[in-house]
Design a protein around this motif. Structure first.
Motif, mmCIF file in Angstrom:
data_model
loop_
_atom_site.group_PDB
_atom_site.id
_atom_site.type_symbol
_atom_site.label_atom_id
_atom_site.label_comp_id
_atom_site.label_asym_id
_atom_site.label_seq_id
_atom_site.Cartn_x
_atom_site.Cartn_y
_atom_site.Cartn_z
ATOM 1 N N ILE A 139 -2.826 -3.764 -19.782
ATOM 2 C CA ILE A 139 -3.609 -4.630 -18.900
ATOM 3 C C ILE A 139 -4.690 -3.779 -18.236
ATOM 4 C CG2 ILE A 139 -3.541 -6.127 -16.867
ATOM 5 C CD1 ILE A 139 -0.540 -6.597 -17.574
ATOM 6 N N ASP A 140 -5.944 -4.215 -18.375
ATOM 7 C CA ASP A 140 -7.049 -3.471 -17.771
ATOM 8 C C ASP A 140 -6.875 -3.405 -16.266
ATOM 9 O OD1 ASP A 140 -8.277 -3.135 -20.258
ATOM 10 O OD2 ASP A 140 -9.410 -4.996 -20.063
ATOM 11 N N ALA A 141 -6.928 -2.202 -15.713
ATOM 12 C CA ALA A 141 -6.743 -2.016 -14.273
ATOM 13 C C ALA A 141 -7.377 -0.710 -13.836
ATOM 14 C CB ALA A 141 -5.257 -2.004 -13.930
ATOM 15 N N ILE A 142 -7.799 -0.685 -12.584
ATOM 16 C CA ILE A 142 -8.256 0.560 -11.969
ATOM 17 C C ILE A 142 -7.458 0.764 -10.697
ATOM 18 C CG2 ILE A 142 -10.580 0.655 -12.925
ATOM 19 C CD1 ILE A 142 -11.588 -0.657 -10.336
ATOM 20 N N GLY A 143 -7.370 1.993 -10.271
ATOM 21 C CA GLY A 143 -6.689 2.318 -9.029
ATOM 22 C C GLY A 143 -7.621 3.096 -8.132
ATOM 23 N N ILE A 144 -8.323 2.409 -7.274
ATOM 24 C CA ILE A 144 -9.240 3.065 -6.351
ATOM 25 C C ILE A 144 -8.397 3.753 -5.287
ATOM 26 C CG2 ILE A 144 -11.116 2.749 -4.693
ATOM 27 C CD1 ILE A 144 -11.991 2.117 -7.516
ATOM 28 N N GLY A 145 -8.556 5.049 -5.147
ATOM 29 C CA GLY A 145 -7.731 5.763 -4.196
ATOM 30 C C GLY A 145 -8.455 6.894 -3.505
ATOM 31 N N GLN A 146 -8.002 7.201 -2.313
ATOM 32 C CA GLN A 146 -8.489 8.322 -1.525
ATOM 33 C C GLN A 146 -7.519 8.525 -0.385
ATOM 34 O OE1 GLN A 146 -12.311 7.037 -0.178
ATOM 35 N NE2 GLN A 146 -11.495 5.880 1.501
ATOM 36 N N LYS A 147 -7.699 9.582 0.357
ATOM 37 C CA LYS A 147 -6.864 9.823 1.530
ATOM 38 C C LYS A 147 -7.671 9.497 2.783
ATOM 39 C CE LYS A 147 -3.919 13.378 -0.389
ATOM 40 N NZ LYS A 147 -3.450 14.750 -0.270
ATOM 41 N N PRO A 148 -7.480 8.324 3.353
ATOM 42 C CA PRO A 148 -8.263 7.933 4.530
ATOM 43 C C PRO A 148 -7.658 8.429 5.840
ATOM 44 C CG PRO A 148 -6.904 6.117 3.838
ATOM 45 C CD PRO A 148 -6.645 7.242 2.861
ATOM 46 N N THR A 149 -7.285 9.694 5.884
ATOM 47 C CA THR A 149 -6.736 10.257 7.115
ATOM 48 C C THR A 149 -7.673 11.333 7.635
ATOM 49 O OG1 THR A 149 -5.445 11.831 5.834
ATOM 50 C CG2 THR A 149 -4.342 9.798 6.466
ATOM 51 N N LEU A 150 -7.528 11.649 8.875
ATOM 52 C CA LEU A 150 -8.344 12.705 9.462
ATOM 53 C C LEU A 150 -8.014 14.035 8.789
ATOM 54 C CD1 LEU A 150 -8.034 11.663 13.205
ATOM 55 C CD2 LEU A 150 -10.002 11.363 11.716
ATOM 56 N N PRO A 151 -8.972 14.947 8.692
ATOM 57 C CA PRO A 151 -8.744 16.215 7.985
ATOM 58 C C PRO A 151 -7.516 16.983 8.475
ATOM 59 C CG PRO A 151 -11.057 15.966 8.521
ATOM 60 C CD PRO A 151 -10.328 14.830 9.193
ATOM 61 N N GLU A 152 -7.237 16.920 9.756
ATOM 62 C CA GLU A 152 -6.088 17.672 10.278
ATOM 63 C C GLU A 152 -4.764 16.936 10.064
ATOM 64 O OE1 GLU A 152 -8.018 15.351 13.609
ATOM 65 O OE2 GLU A 152 -8.746 16.728 12.083
ATOM 66 N N SER A 153 -4.826 15.707 9.569
ATOM 67 C CA SER A 153 -3.622 14.915 9.331
ATOM 68 C C SER A 153 -3.093 15.190 7.933
ATOM 69 C CB SER A 153 -3.928 13.427 9.464
ATOM 70 O OG SER A 153 -4.407 13.143 10.746
ATOM 71 N N VAL A 154 -1.903 15.709 7.839
ATOM 72 C CA VAL A 154 -1.314 15.976 6.533
ATOM 73 C C VAL A 154 -0.152 15.035 6.238
ATOM 74 C CG1 VAL A 154 -2.003 18.393 6.456
ATOM 75 C CG2 VAL A 154 0.163 17.774 7.509
ATOM 76 N N GLN A 155 0.294 14.312 7.240
ATOM 77 C CA GLN A 155 1.416 13.402 7.066
ATOM 78 C C GLN A 155 0.915 12.002 6.732
ATOM 79 O OE1 GLN A 155 4.597 14.358 7.104
ATOM 80 N NE2 GLN A 155 3.953 16.444 7.492
ATOM 81 N N ILE A 156 0.928 11.652 5.438
ATOM 82 C CA ILE A 156 0.596 10.286 5.060
ATOM 83 C C ILE A 156 1.807 9.678 4.382
ATOM 84 C CG2 ILE A 156 -1.882 10.726 4.900
ATOM 85 C CD1 ILE A 156 -1.532 10.759 1.851
ATOM 86 N N HIS A 157 1.914 8.368 4.454
ATOM 87 C CA HIS A 157 3.066 7.653 3.896
ATOM 88 C C HIS A 157 4.368 8.208 4.470
ATOM 89 C CE1 HIS A 157 0.200 5.807 1.300
ATOM 90 N NE2 HIS A 157 -0.087 6.924 0.700
ATOM 91 N N SER A 158 4.379 8.375 5.756
ATOM 92 C CA SER A 158 5.558 8.893 6.442
ATOM 93 C C SER A 158 5.641 8.215 7.818
ATOM 94 C CB SER A 158 5.450 10.409 6.622
ATOM 95 O OG SER A 158 4.534 10.719 7.650
ATOM 96 N N SER B 24 -2.009 0.973 -10.396
ATOM 97 C CA SER B 24 -2.645 0.498 -11.622
ATOM 98 C C SER B 24 -2.012 1.086 -12.881
ATOM 99 C CB SER B 24 -4.136 0.835 -11.610
ATOM 100 O OG SER B 24 -4.331 2.239 -11.613
ATOM 101 N N MET B 25 -1.332 2.197 -12.758
ATOM 102 C CA MET B 25 -0.738 2.848 -13.928
ATOM 103 C C MET B 25 0.278 1.941 -14.627
ATOM 104 S SD MET B 25 -2.456 5.583 -13.996
ATOM 105 C CE MET B 25 -1.633 6.340 -15.378
ATOM 106 N N ALA B 26 1.049 1.187 -13.893
ATOM 107 C CA ALA B 26 2.033 0.281 -14.498
ATOM 108 C C ALA B 26 1.326 -0.784 -15.338
ATOM 109 C CB ALA B 26 2.885 -0.370 -13.415
ATOM 110 N N PHE B 27 0.203 -1.291 -14.858
ATOM 111 C CA PHE B 27 -0.556 -2.281 -15.615
ATOM 112 C C PHE B 27 -1.152 -1.657 -16.872
ATOM 113 C CE2 PHE B 27 -0.549 -3.946 -11.293
ATOM 114 C CZ PHE B 27 -0.173 -5.261 -11.507
ATOM 115 N N GLN B 28 -1.738 -0.470 -16.723
ATOM 116 C CA GLN B 28 -2.343 0.198 -17.864
ATOM 117 C C GLN B 28 -1.325 0.474 -18.964
ATOM 118 O OE1 GLN B 28 -4.739 3.604 -16.688
ATOM 119 N NE2 GLN B 28 -5.304 2.562 -14.810
ATOM 120 N N ARG B 29 -0.109 0.878 -18.588
ATOM 121 C CA ARG B 29 0.939 1.135 -19.588
ATOM 122 C C ARG B 29 1.270 -0.112 -20.399
ATOM 123 N NH1 ARG B 29 2.993 4.661 -15.591
ATOM 124 N NH2 ARG B 29 4.263 3.008 -14.672
ATOM 125 N N GLU B 30 1.077 -1.280 -19.801
ATOM 126 C CA GLU B 30 1.357 -2.545 -20.486
ATOM 127 C C GLU B 30 0.123 -3.099 -21.195
ATOM 128 O OE1 GLU B 30 4.385 -3.867 -20.852
ATOM 129 O OE2 GLU B 30 5.156 -2.118 -19.769
#
Length: 98
Positions: free
Chosen positions: A44-63, A36-42
Motif C-alpha cells: 500500500i502506497d504510504a509515506i511517513g513524515i517524521g521529525q523530532k519536534p522537541t527542543l534541542p536540550e530535550s532528549v526524552q521523547i515518547h516517555s 507507514s512501514m506496515a502499509f508499505q510491506r503490504e
C-alpha cells in the motif's frame, strides 16, 4: 524531515520530497520506525513524515517526561504545512484523473 523511504523513486515519496524542499527543509531518506512501514510491506502506497519536534536540550521523547514545555512548536507547524500541501497536490492530481 524523513519520508519513510530509503531512497527516491517511489511516486508518493518523490512528491513529498518536492514539497519538503519547497519549504526549505532538507529531506532525509531514512525508513524505519514510521507507521507507514506496515502499509508499505503490504504493498500500500504510504509515506511517513517524521521529525523530532522537541527542543534541542530535550532528549526524552515518547516517555513520561514528554510535556508541552518540551515541545518545540515551529517544526510541528512546518510539518502540518508540508503535510497539507502534499494532500492538496494529491487532490489536484486525482481531480485531473477524474
Amino acid at each position: 524531515m524523513r519520508t519513510g523511504h530509503n531512497e527516491p523513486g517511489h511516486w508518493l515519496a518523490d512528491l513529498a520530497d518536492v514539497v519538503i524542499q519547497e519549504h526549505d527543509v532538507e529531506t532525509a531518506w531514512i525508513a524505519g520506525g514510521e507507521d507507514s512501514m506496515a502499509f508499505q510491506r503490504e504493498g500500500i502506497d504510504a509515506i511517513g513524515i517524521g521529525q523530532k519536534p522537541t527542543l534541542p536540550e530535550s532528549v526524552q521523547i515518547h516517555s513520561p517526561m514528554d510535556s508541552l514545555e518540551n515541545l518545540h512548536f515551529a517544526p510541528v507547524a512546518m510539518a502540518y504545512s508540508i503535510f497539507f500541501e502534499i494532500i492538496e497536490r494529491l487532490i489536484q492530481k486525482t481531480c485531473v484523473l477524474l
